[in-house]
Design a protein around this motif. Sequence first.
Motif, PDB file in Angstrom:
ATOM      1  N   GLY A  22       0.798  -1.226   0.000  1.00 18.57           N
ATOM      2  CA  GLY A  22       0.000   0.000   0.000  1.00 18.57           C
ATOM      3  C   GLY A  22       0.823   1.264   0.000  1.00 18.57           C
ATOM      4  O   GLY A  22       0.357   2.311   0.474  1.00 18.57           O
ATOM      5  N   CYS A  23       2.037   1.196  -0.541  1.00 21.70           N
ATOM      6  CA  CYS A  23       2.916   2.371  -0.568  1.00 21.70           C
ATOM      7  C   CYS A  23       2.530   3.315  -1.708  1.00 21.70           C
ATOM      8  O   CYS A  23       1.973   2.893  -2.720  1.00 21.70           O
ATOM      9  CB  CYS A  23       4.368   1.935  -0.744  1.00 21.70           C
ATOM     10  N   ASP A  24       2.860   4.582  -1.537  1.00 19.78           N
ATOM     11  CA  ASP A  24       2.589   5.555  -2.595  1.00 19.78           C
ATOM     12  C   ASP A  24       3.359   5.214  -3.866  1.00 19.78           C
ATOM     13  O   ASP A  24       2.870   5.420  -4.976  1.00 19.78           O
ATOM     14  CB  ASP A  24       2.973   6.965  -2.127  1.00 19.78           C
ATOM     15  N   LEU A  25       4.576   4.708  -3.701  1.00 21.64           N
ATOM     16  CA  LEU A  25       5.403   4.312  -4.838  1.00 21.64           C
ATOM     17  C   LEU A  25       5.460   2.794  -4.918  1.00 21.64           C
ATOM     18  O   LEU A  25       5.757   2.125  -3.923  1.00 21.64           O
ATOM     19  CB  LEU A  25       6.824   4.862  -4.685  1.00 21.64           C
ATOM     20  N   ASN A  26       5.163   2.255  -6.091  1.00 24.28           N
ATOM     21  CA  ASN A  26       5.280   0.811  -6.271  1.00 24.28           C
ATOM     22  C   ASN A  26       6.048   0.514  -7.550  1.00 24.28           C
ATOM     23  O   ASN A  26       6.507   1.424  -8.247  1.00 24.28           O
ATOM     24  CB  ASN A  26       3.897   0.147  -6.269  1.00 24.28           C
ATOM     25  N   LEU A  27       6.191  -0.772  -7.867  1.00 23.08           N
ATOM     26  CA  LEU A  27       7.028  -1.168  -8.991  1.00 23.08           C
ATOM     27  C   LEU A  27       6.396  -0.890 -10.350  1.00 23.08           C
ATOM     28  O   LEU A  27       7.057  -1.054 -11.379  1.00 23.08           O
ATOM     29  CB  LEU A  27       7.384  -2.655  -8.872  1.00 23.08           C
ATOM     30  N   MET A  28       5.147  -0.442 -10.349  1.00 14.27           N
ATOM     31  CA  MET A  28       4.499  -0.056 -11.598  1.00 14.27           C
ATOM     32  C   MET A  28       4.488   1.456 -11.773  1.00 14.27           C
ATOM     33  O   MET A  28       4.890   1.978 -12.807  1.00 14.27           O
ATOM     34  CB  MET A  28       3.070  -0.611 -11.650  1.00 14.27           C
ATOM     35  N   ASN A  29       4.030   2.183 -10.739  1.00 14.76           N
ATOM     36  CA  ASN A  29       3.867   3.628 -10.933  1.00 14.76           C
ATOM     37  C   ASN A  29       5.168   4.418 -10.828  1.00 14.76           C
ATOM     38  O   ASN A  29       5.175   5.629 -11.027  1.00 14.76           O
ATOM     39  CB  ASN A  29       2.809   4.195  -9.978  1.00 14.76           C
ATOM     40  N   ASN A  30       6.288   3.733 -10.509  1.00 17.09           N
ATOM     41  CA  ASN A  30       7.567   4.457 -10.481  1.00 17.09           C
ATOM     42  C   ASN A  30       8.168   4.608 -11.872  1.00 17.09           C
ATOM     43  O   ASN A  30       9.059   5.430 -12.075  1.00 17.09           O
ATOM     44  CB  ASN A  30       8.557   3.737  -9.563  1.00 17.09           C
TER      45      ASN A  30
END
Length: 205
Positions: A37-45
């Motif tokens: 549930g982090c603001d940054l993940n492996l897709m949106n980075n």
Amino acid sequence: MLSTRLVRKGNHILLVLIAEKLKEEFTDVAFIADGLGCDLNLMNNKGRNDLAEHSTIVKLSVPNPSVALNLWAQFPASENPQALNTILLADLANQAIGRNQGFRFAGKPCVVLIDPMYARRLVHSDLLRYVPTPWSFHNPPQQTLTLHGPMTAMERRLSELLTNARNFGMSAKGGMPIGFNLPEKQRTMYIDWLNRNNVVYKHLL
């Protein structure tokens, strides 16, 4: 690159506590992770330029089997699931590391936390576009830390927190104040972790 079992589901909420602690002590830290549930993940980075001035920490865990099966369908000749997972992890790593390395390099490190099952395999796969040190990635190559080179203050602190992660997570003066003030989804995950580990905490809520 740091090999740690903390990336696995049973304990990965502790990485959120550690990341939040590091953000308190080093204001430039960014944590990139899936499943938390982090603001940054492996897709949106992917493709972002605004992380170049941040010290990044990337969580890489074993890919979901369904994702590996999709890749397997594209490479039916392969009979080695670990090889396919390594390809997936390398792609995710290259994308995340590239947020503050390569042509975006501004002197900040990227530390990749990876499951021990794949750490050595990934490093020796020739699939990474960046040069790993024992604990992080630094570009350009002439600025890469050697095996005996000094760690940054953030890297030293991260290593310390990883080593003592469980005690930190159970500490009323360490991880608990952080965990109880996380967003609801992460807070629920943390409380579940406390319950599974039989930690007494309700008097602190």
